[in-house]
Design a protein around this motif. Structure first.
Motif, PDB file in Angstrom:
ATOM      1  N   UNK A  25       0.829  -1.204   0.000  1.00  0.00           N
ATOM      2  CA  UNK A  25       0.000   0.000   0.000  1.00  0.00           C
ATOM      3  C   UNK A  25       0.866   1.257   0.000  1.00  0.00           C
ATOM      4  N   UNK A  26       0.443   2.243  -0.737  1.00  0.00           N
ATOM      5  CA  UNK A  26       1.164   3.520  -0.775  1.00  0.00           C
ATOM      6  C   UNK A  26       1.035   4.231   0.572  1.00  0.00           C
ATOM      7  N   UNK A  27       2.106   4.917   0.980  1.00  0.00           N
ATOM      8  CA  UNK A  27       2.076   5.668   2.235  1.00  0.00           C
ATOM      9  C   UNK A  27       2.392   7.148   2.014  1.00  0.00           C
ATOM     10  N   UNK A  38      -3.606  13.986 -10.696  1.00  0.00           N
ATOM     11  CA  UNK A  38      -3.722  14.342  -9.288  1.00  0.00           C
ATOM     12  C   UNK A  38      -4.120  13.109  -8.482  1.00  0.00           C
ATOM     13  N   UNK A  39      -3.629  13.020  -7.274  1.00  0.00           N
ATOM     14  CA  UNK A  39      -4.007  11.939  -6.367  1.00  0.00           C
ATOM     15  C   UNK A  39      -5.026  12.483  -5.379  1.00  0.00           C
ATOM     16  N   UNK A  40      -6.198  11.920  -5.388  1.00  0.00           N
ATOM     17  CA  UNK A  40      -7.279  12.365  -4.502  1.00  0.00           C
ATOM     18  C   UNK A  40      -7.296  11.469  -3.266  1.00  0.00           C
ATOM     19  N   UNK A  41      -6.334  11.697  -2.375  1.00  0.00           N
ATOM     20  CA  UNK A  41      -6.246  10.933  -1.135  1.00  0.00           C
ATOM     21  C   UNK A  41      -5.617  11.803  -0.056  1.00  0.00           C
TER      22      UNK A  41
END
Length: 68
Positions: A25-27, A38-41
């Motif tokens: 999982x990405x951190x 864009x990363x929506x997190x």
């Protein structure tokens, strides 16, 4: 990123892997200024070389120290 003689880290975009679901999982997001989308997190995002290097280096060292 050189860490010691004959030892270093390389960063490969997850999109280059056939089975992305097998990756951890990405951190965080490194080199966010070079993003394609864009990363929506809520993960931390680091721009530029030095910020990205510091982010991954400090995380790497803290993980190693916790294991030891």
């Amino acid at each position: 990123m050189p860490l010691a003689p004959a030892f270093g880290l390389s960063f490969i975009p997850a999109a280059n892997f056939f089975k992305e679901y097998e990756l951890p999982k990405a951190v965080l997001h490194l080199f966010y200024d070079r993003r394609v989308d864009d990363a929506d997190d809520d993960l931390p995002k680091f721009n530029g070389y030095w910020q990205s290097q510091w982010a991954v280096s400090s995380r790497f060292v803290s993980t190693i120290l916790r294991r030891g």
